[in-house]
Motif scaffolding. Structure first.
Motif, mmCIF file in Angstrom:
data_model
loop_
_atom_site.group_PDB
_atom_site.id
_atom_site.type_symbol
_atom_site.label_atom_id
_atom_site.label_comp_id
_atom_site.label_asym_id
_atom_site.label_seq_id
_atom_site.Cartn_x
_atom_site.Cartn_y
_atom_site.Cartn_z
ATOM 1 N N ARG A 58 64.281 72.899 45.517
ATOM 2 C CA ARG A 58 62.854 73.203 45.327
ATOM 3 C C ARG A 58 62.215 73.650 46.644
ATOM 4 N N VAL A 59 62.604 73.028 47.757
ATOM 5 C CA VAL A 59 62.108 73.453 49.069
ATOM 6 C C VAL A 59 62.504 74.912 49.316
ATOM 7 N N ALA A 60 63.760 75.246 49.037
ATOM 8 C CA ALA A 60 64.226 76.622 49.232
ATOM 9 C C ALA A 60 63.431 77.592 48.361
ATOM 10 N N GLU A 61 63.121 77.186 47.159
ATOM 11 C CA GLU A 61 62.328 78.024 46.245
ATOM 12 C C GLU A 61 60.921 78.263 46.809
ATOM 13 N N ILE A 62 60.305 77.206 47.283
ATOM 14 C CA ILE A 62 58.951 77.327 47.845
ATOM 15 C C ILE A 62 58.972 78.203 49.099
ATOM 16 N N LEU A 63 59.925 77.961 49.985
ATOM 17 C CA LEU A 63 60.022 78.779 51.193
ATOM 18 C C LEU A 63 60.283 80.239 50.835
ATOM 19 N N GLY A 64 61.054 80.452 49.768
ATOM 20 C CA GLY A 64 61.293 81.811 49.295
ATOM 21 C C GLY A 64 60.011 82.494 48.859
ATOM 22 N N TRP A 65 59.106 81.740 48.232
ATOM 23 C CA TRP A 65 57.823 82.311 47.822
ATOM 24 C C TRP A 65 57.069 82.857 49.034
ATOM 25 N N PHE A 66 57.040 82.083 50.121
ATOM 26 C CA PHE A 66 56.352 82.545 51.325
ATOM 27 C C PHE A 66 56.956 83.868 51.800
ATOM 28 N N GLY A 67 58.267 83.916 51.881
ATOM 29 C CA GLY A 67 58.945 85.134 52.315
ATOM 30 C C GLY A 67 58.678 86.317 51.401
ATOM 31 N N GLU A 68 58.661 86.082 50.106
ATOM 32 C CA GLU A 68 58.385 87.158 49.143
ATOM 33 C C GLU A 68 56.992 87.746 49.337
ATOM 34 N N GLN A 69 56.068 86.942 49.794
ATOM 35 C CA GLN A 69 54.702 87.420 50.029
ATOM 36 C C GLN A 69 54.570 88.142 51.368
ATOM 37 N N GLY A 70 55.574 87.998 52.228
ATOM 38 C CA GLY A 70 55.495 88.567 53.576
ATOM 39 C C GLY A 70 54.932 87.601 54.591
ATOM 40 N N ILE A 71 54.801 86.341 54.198
ATOM 41 C CA ILE A 71 54.281 85.293 55.078
ATOM 42 C C ILE A 71 55.456 84.714 55.869
ATOM 43 N N GLU A 72 55.276 84.577 57.167
ATOM 44 C CA GLU A 72 56.316 84.038 58.043
ATOM 45 C C GLU A 72 56.153 82.521 58.171
ATOM 46 N N VAL A 73 57.208 81.782 57.838
ATOM 47 C CA VAL A 73 57.191 80.332 58.019
ATOM 48 C C VAL A 73 57.710 80.047 59.422
ATOM 49 N N LYS A 74 56.871 79.410 60.237
ATOM 50 C CA LYS A 74 57.230 79.109 61.624
ATOM 51 C C LYS A 74 57.677 77.669 61.809
ATOM 52 N N GLY A 75 57.320 76.796 60.877
ATOM 53 C CA GLY A 75 57.727 75.401 60.942
ATOM 54 C C GLY A 75 57.449 74.722 59.617
ATOM 55 N N VAL A 76 58.190 73.646 59.332
ATOM 56 C CA VAL A 76 57.994 72.942 58.063
ATOM 57 C C VAL A 76 57.464 71.521 58.238
ATOM 58 N N ALA A 77 57.445 71.004 59.447
ATOM 59 C CA ALA A 77 56.905 69.661 59.671
ATOM 60 C C ALA A 77 56.247 69.618 61.041
ATOM 61 N N PRO A 78 54.993 69.976 61.144
ATOM 62 C CA PRO A 78 54.080 70.358 60.075
ATOM 63 C C PRO A 78 54.342 71.788 59.605
ATOM 64 N N LEU A 79 53.894 72.076 58.394
ATOM 65 C CA LEU A 79 54.028 73.429 57.862
ATOM 66 C C LEU A 79 53.117 74.361 58.660
ATOM 67 N N LEU A 80 53.705 75.411 59.182
ATOM 68 C CA LEU A 80 52.997 76.383 60.006
ATOM 69 C C LEU A 80 53.418 77.766 59.547
ATOM 70 N N VAL A 81 52.457 78.604 59.180
ATOM 71 C CA VAL A 81 52.772 79.944 58.699
ATOM 72 C C VAL A 81 51.912 80.981 59.396
ATOM 73 N N ASP A 82 52.450 82.193 59.467
ATOM 74 C CA ASP A 82 51.750 83.330 60.050
ATOM 75 C C ASP A 82 51.743 84.485 59.065
ATOM 76 N N PHE A 83 50.625 85.205 59.045
ATOM 77 C CA PHE A 83 50.498 86.448 58.303
ATOM 78 C C PHE A 83 50.478 87.577 59.333
ATOM 79 N N PRO A 84 51.478 88.464 59.368
ATOM 80 C CA PRO A 84 51.416 89.589 60.302
ATOM 81 C C PRO A 84 50.186 90.447 60.010
ATOM 82 N N ALA A 85 49.486 90.844 61.061
ATOM 83 C CA ALA A 85 48.255 91.613 60.894
ATOM 84 C C ALA A 85 48.001 92.445 62.156
#
Length: 120
Positions: A58-85
């Motif tokens: 399920r974690v892999a599925e959720i992380l895959g969703w972020f990637g599919e959107q183009g969102i970069e996951v930088k860390g998972v504990a804490p969860l940290l994400v970046d949107f390229p802009a």
């Protein structure tokens, strides 16, 4: 996916992001508990290895969703994400970290988290 977001596009994804983040945070805690319990006592109220493997999937599925959107996951504990802009012609990352309720920060792409600034 090499997507470049506008601030508005990134903010439009925030409700879905917050839902996925909430799920990931709960699963992350369950995995930590199962791992600790199995390692220390050999059993957990949350299940065993099959349950842990299901949570990992399920974690892999959720992380895959972020990637599919183009969102970069930088860390998972804490969860940290970046949107390229791009802001004012400069490559940036619109930055969100677990615990924040809205997208309100950015940093130059080459600076990373220490270069965070409030969005104008």
């Amino acid at each position: 996916m090499n997507r470049i977001f506008t601030v508005e596009e990134a903010r439009a994804l925030m409700p879905a992001l917050l839902g996925h983040a909430s799920d990931l945070i709960a699963i992350r805690a369950d995995l930590a508990e199962i791992g600790h319990d199995l390692g220390s006592t050999g059993r957990s109220r949350l299940g065993g290895i099959p349950e842990a493997k299901a949570l990992e999937a399920r974690v892999a599925e959720i992380l895959g969703w972020f990637g599919e959107q183009g969102i970069e996951v930088k860390g998972v504990a804490p969860l940290l994400v970046d949107f390229p802009a791009v802001l004012s012609g400069v490559s940036v990352r619109l930055c969100w970290i677990e615990g924040e309720t809205a997208l309100g920060w950015y940093h130059r792409s080459e600076l990373g988290f220490p270069g965070r600034r409030p969005l104008p």
